[in-house]
Design a protein around this motif. Structure first.
Motif, mmCIF file in Angstrom:
data_model
loop_
_atom_site.group_PDB
_atom_site.id
_atom_site.type_symbol
_atom_site.label_atom_id
_atom_site.label_comp_id
_atom_site.label_asym_id
_atom_site.label_seq_id
_atom_site.Cartn_x
_atom_site.Cartn_y
_atom_site.Cartn_z
ATOM 1 N N SER A 48 59.055 5.777 49.582
ATOM 2 C CA SER A 48 59.593 6.371 50.803
ATOM 3 C C SER A 48 60.884 7.103 50.473
ATOM 4 C CB SER A 48 59.852 5.287 51.850
ATOM 5 O OG SER A 48 58.682 4.551 52.124
ATOM 6 N N SER A 49 61.306 7.947 51.398
ATOM 7 C CA SER A 49 62.555 8.704 51.233
ATOM 8 C C SER A 49 62.620 9.363 49.868
ATOM 9 C CB SER A 49 63.761 7.782 51.438
ATOM 10 O OG SER A 49 63.723 7.194 52.718
ATOM 11 N N LEU A 50 61.552 10.034 49.508
ATOM 12 C CA LEU A 50 61.463 10.619 48.176
ATOM 13 C C LEU A 50 62.490 11.715 47.975
ATOM 14 C CD1 LEU A 50 57.604 10.589 47.823
ATOM 15 C CD2 LEU A 50 59.206 9.544 46.221
ATOM 16 N N LYS A 51 62.969 11.805 46.742
ATOM 17 C CA LYS A 51 63.973 12.774 46.367
ATOM 18 C C LYS A 51 63.436 13.629 45.216
ATOM 19 C CE LYS A 51 67.487 9.196 47.040
ATOM 20 N NZ LYS A 51 68.598 8.455 46.374
ATOM 21 N N PRO A 52 63.999 14.811 45.001
ATOM 22 C CA PRO A 52 63.563 15.617 43.853
ATOM 23 C C PRO A 52 63.685 14.867 42.524
ATOM 24 C CG PRO A 52 64.808 16.970 45.375
ATOM 25 C CD PRO A 52 64.897 15.565 45.899
ATOM 26 N N ASP A 53 64.657 13.981 42.403
ATOM 27 C CA ASP A 53 64.824 13.196 41.173
ATOM 28 C C ASP A 53 63.670 12.230 40.935
ATOM 29 O OD1 ASP A 53 68.476 12.816 41.172
ATOM 30 O OD2 ASP A 53 67.150 14.456 40.553
ATOM 31 N N ASP A 54 62.857 12.003 41.926
ATOM 32 C CA ASP A 54 61.681 11.136 41.756
ATOM 33 C C ASP A 54 60.499 11.883 41.136
ATOM 34 O OD1 ASP A 54 62.505 9.727 44.943
ATOM 35 O OD2 ASP A 54 62.889 8.843 42.968
ATOM 36 N N THR A 55 60.647 13.174 40.955
ATOM 37 C CA THR A 55 59.572 13.969 40.366
ATOM 38 C C THR A 55 59.293 13.510 38.941
ATOM 39 O OG1 THR A 55 60.034 15.916 41.725
ATOM 40 C CG2 THR A 55 58.904 16.285 39.636
ATOM 41 N N ALA A 56 58.044 13.152 38.685
ATOM 42 C CA ALA A 56 57.657 12.627 37.368
ATOM 43 C C ALA A 56 56.168 12.331 37.375
ATOM 44 C CB ALA A 56 58.428 11.347 37.056
ATOM 45 N N VAL A 57 55.667 12.053 36.188
ATOM 46 C CA VAL A 57 54.339 11.455 36.082
ATOM 47 C C VAL A 57 54.521 9.941 36.168
ATOM 48 C CG1 VAL A 57 52.285 11.140 34.675
ATOM 49 C CG2 VAL A 57 53.499 13.338 34.658
ATOM 50 N N TYR A 58 53.792 9.320 37.054
ATOM 51 C CA TYR A 58 53.891 7.888 37.264
ATOM 52 C C TYR A 58 52.712 7.184 36.591
ATOM 53 C CZ TYR A 58 57.728 8.437 40.534
ATOM 54 O OH TYR A 58 58.953 8.705 41.081
ATOM 55 N N TYR A 59 53.055 6.166 35.835
ATOM 56 C CA TYR A 59 52.057 5.395 35.105
ATOM 57 C C TYR A 59 52.093 3.936 35.547
ATOM 58 C CZ TYR A 59 52.304 9.293 31.764
ATOM 59 O OH TYR A 59 52.291 10.533 31.172
ATOM 60 N N CYS A 60 50.919 3.340 35.646
ATOM 61 C CA CYS A 60 50.900 1.899 35.812
ATOM 62 C C CYS A 60 50.573 1.252 34.476
ATOM 63 C CB CYS A 60 49.921 1.454 36.894
ATOM 64 S SG CYS A 60 48.201 1.933 36.656
ATOM 65 N N ALA A 61 51.108 0.079 34.291
ATOM 66 C CA ALA A 61 50.924 -0.646 33.045
ATOM 67 C C ALA A 61 50.720 -2.117 33.359
ATOM 68 C CB ALA A 61 52.138 -0.473 32.148
ATOM 69 N N ALA A 62 49.997 -2.799 32.490
ATOM 70 C CA ALA A 62 49.702 -4.203 32.750
ATOM 71 C C ALA A 62 49.748 -5.002 31.459
ATOM 72 C CB ALA A 62 48.326 -4.347 33.403
ATOM 73 N N ASP A 63 50.062 -6.254 31.622
ATOM 74 C CA ASP A 63 50.060 -7.150 30.483
ATOM 75 C C ASP A 63 49.903 -8.573 30.996
ATOM 76 O OD1 ASP A 63 51.006 -6.907 27.349
ATOM 77 O OD2 ASP A 63 51.388 -8.883 28.220
#
Length: 124
Positions: A82-97
Motif C-alpha cells: 500500500s501507499s506505493l512510492k517510486p522507490d518501491d519500483t523493482a523486480v520482486y522475488y519470493c524465496a523459500a527455505d
C-alpha cells in the motif's frame, strides 16, 4: 518446491498492489518465505518474511505499508503493498527455505528456492 510470483504491474504513487507467491511440489506450510526486491543497478534487498514460529519481519523502508501473509490451504504467500512510492519500483522475488534460522532471513544467499520475479513499477 517450485515458486511462481505474480501480481506486479504499473501503478501510480499511492496505489496498492498485492503480489502472490504460489508454491507447488511440496507442502508450503513447512517453508519460511520471504520477499526480496531488486531495482535496476542495485543489489537484491530484503522486503518481508513470514516465519513459521515468529512474527513477520519487514524492512524499515516498507514497515507500515506492506503486509505479508500466507494461506497454507492454497500454498500461497501474499505481499500486500500500500501507499506505493517510486522507490518501491523493482523486480520482486519470493524465496523459500525450510530450515533458515531467523537471524539469516535478511540474506538472499541463504535461500534455496526462488520464484522468477514480478515487476512492480510505481510512477510519480
Amino acid at each position: 518446491v517450485q515458486l511462481q510470483a505474480s501480481g506486479g504491474g504499473l501503478v501510480q504513487t499511492g496505489a496498492s498492489l498485492r503480489l502472490s507467491c504460489a508454491a507447488s511440489g511440496r507442502p508450503f506450510s513447512n517453508y519460511n518465505v520471504a520477499w526480496f526486491r531488486q531495482a535496476p543497478g542495485k543489489e537484491r534487498e530484503f522486503v518481508a518474511a513470514i516465519w513459521r514460529r515468529s512474527a513477520p519481519r519487514y524492512a524499515d523502508s516498507v514497515k507500515g505499508r506492506f503486509a505479508i501473509s500466507r494461506d497454507n490451504a492454497k500454498d500461497t504467500v501474499y505481499l500486500q503493498m500500500s501507499s506505493l512510492k517510486p522507490d518501491d519500483t523493482a523486480v520482486y522475488y519470493c524465496a523459500a527455505d525450510p530450515s533458515l534460522i531467523l537471524s539469516s532471513i535478511y540474506d538472499p544467499r541463504q535461500y534455496d528456492y526462488w520464484g522468477q520475479g514480478t515487476m512492480v513499477t510505481v510512477s510519480s
